[in-house]
Design a protein around this motif. Structure first.
Motif, PDB file in Angstrom:
ATOM      1  N   ALA A  62       0.844  -1.195   0.000  1.00 15.75           N
ATOM      2  CA  ALA A  62       0.000   0.000   0.000  1.00 15.75           C
ATOM      3  C   ALA A  62       0.882   1.249   0.000  1.00 15.75           C
ATOM      4  CB  ALA A  62      -0.905  -0.011   1.230  1.00 15.75           C
ATOM      5  N   PRO A  63       0.468   2.282  -0.720  1.00 17.16           N
ATOM      6  CA  PRO A  63       1.271   3.511  -0.741  1.00 17.16           C
ATOM      7  C   PRO A  63       1.295   4.178   0.628  1.00 17.16           C
ATOM      8  CG  PRO A  63      -0.809   3.846  -1.904  1.00 17.16           C
ATOM      9  CD  PRO A  63      -0.747   2.396  -1.521  1.00 17.16           C
ATOM     10  N   ALA A  64       2.418   4.795   0.919  1.00 19.82           N
ATOM     11  CA  ALA A  64       2.589   5.532   2.168  1.00 19.82           C
ATOM     12  C   ALA A  64       3.586   6.652   1.904  1.00 19.82           C
ATOM     13  CB  ALA A  64       3.089   4.611   3.276  1.00 19.82           C
ATOM     14  N   ALA A  65       3.656   7.577   2.824  1.00 20.12           N
ATOM     15  CA  ALA A  65       4.612   8.671   2.718  1.00 20.12           C
ATOM     16  C   ALA A  65       5.115   9.016   4.108  1.00 20.12           C
ATOM     17  CB  ALA A  65       3.962   9.893   2.074  1.00 20.12           C
ATOM     18  N   VAL A  66       6.326   9.539   4.150  1.00 18.30           N
ATOM     19  CA  VAL A  66       6.888  10.020   5.406  1.00 18.30           C
ATOM     20  C   VAL A  66       7.368  11.450   5.178  1.00 18.30           C
ATOM     21  CG1 VAL A  66       9.196   9.039   5.025  1.00 18.30           C
ATOM     22  CG2 VAL A  66       8.438   9.527   7.345  1.00 18.30           C
ATOM     23  N   ILE A  67       7.029  12.319   6.122  1.00 17.85           N
ATOM     24  CA  ILE A  67       7.443  13.712   6.102  1.00 17.85           C
ATOM     25  C   ILE A  67       8.323  13.925   7.332  1.00 17.85           C
ATOM     26  CG2 ILE A  67       6.688  16.132   6.181  1.00 17.85           C
ATOM     27  CD1 ILE A  67       5.705  14.565   3.681  1.00 17.85           C
ATOM     28  N   VAL A  68       9.467  14.570   7.135  1.00 16.29           N
ATOM     29  CA  VAL A  68      10.350  14.893   8.258  1.00 16.29           C
ATOM     30  C   VAL A  68      10.536  16.398   8.282  1.00 16.29           C
ATOM     31  CG1 VAL A  68      12.667  14.657   9.234  1.00 16.29           C
ATOM     32  CG2 VAL A  68      11.529  12.672   8.221  1.00 16.29           C
ATOM     33  N   ARG A  69      10.284  16.964   9.440  1.00 14.43           N
ATOM     34  CA  ARG A  69      10.540  18.377   9.677  1.00 14.43           C
ATOM     35  C   ARG A  69      11.798  18.471  10.530  1.00 14.43           C
ATOM     36  NH1 ARG A  69       5.273  17.599   9.157  1.00 14.43           N
ATOM     37  NH2 ARG A  69       4.012  19.169   8.121  1.00 14.43           N
ATOM     38  N   THR A  70      12.791  19.198  10.039  1.00 10.49           N
ATOM     39  CA  THR A  70      14.009  19.407  10.809  1.00 10.49           C
ATOM     40  C   THR A  70      14.017  20.853  11.271  1.00 10.49           C
ATOM     41  OG1 THR A  70      15.366  20.076   8.932  1.00 10.49           O
ATOM     42  CG2 THR A  70      15.280  17.726   9.408  1.00 10.49           C
TER      43      THR A  70
END
Length: 144
Positions: A62-70
């Motif tokens: 299944a599609p997924a995404a990860v977002i990282v805020r630095t």
């Protein structure tokens, strides 16, 4: 506590990112977030289950995404009480089927600055920079 596979994935994902403080958001059916602080060779993870789900999402179809805020050392603005608010850099990757694909700056900007329902532009969040994510070299994972 993180499993060895989740720890290896987290190390690979954050290896080339500057800073010591991050907010990681995993988007699958439901968004989940955790705060991360770099401590020497490891990380303090507020919600380890988010990083475990990140590893599961990487291997899922299944599609997924990860977002990282630095959080950078540069101030964006100062609150009336004198608190300096740092510039946040926002990066993202697509996950699935055992691969992790960087999202470029333009895609990140569009994902965060276009209203999904209307397609109309919305202003960027104050003090946020959208950046192209670096490629991530995935480690060899231990067999469960």
């Amino acid at each position: 506590m993180l499993s060895p596979n989740a720890r290896a994935l987290l190390d690979a994902l954050l290896r080339d990112l500057p800073g010591d403080r991050y907010i990681l958001t995993l988007h699958t059916r439901h968004a989940m977030s955790t705060a991360l602080d770099r401590r020497g060779e490891g990380f303090d993870v507020e919600h380890p289950e988010v990083v475990e789900r990140l590893y599961t999402a990487l291997t899922a179809e299944a599609p997924a995404a990860v977002i990282v805020r630095t959080f950078t050392d540069r101030p964006s603005h100062t609150l009336p009480d004198g608190t300096a608010i740092p510039v946040k850099r926002v990066l993202g990757w697509r996950l699935g089927g055992g691969s992790i694909t960087p999202v470029d700056e333009a895609e990140m900007f569009n994902a965060h600055c276009v209203d999904a329902a209307s397609g109309e532009p919305v202003p960027p969040e104050r003090g946020v920079e959208y950046a192209s994510a670096p490629a991530v070299e995935l480690p060899a994972f231990e067999q469960p």
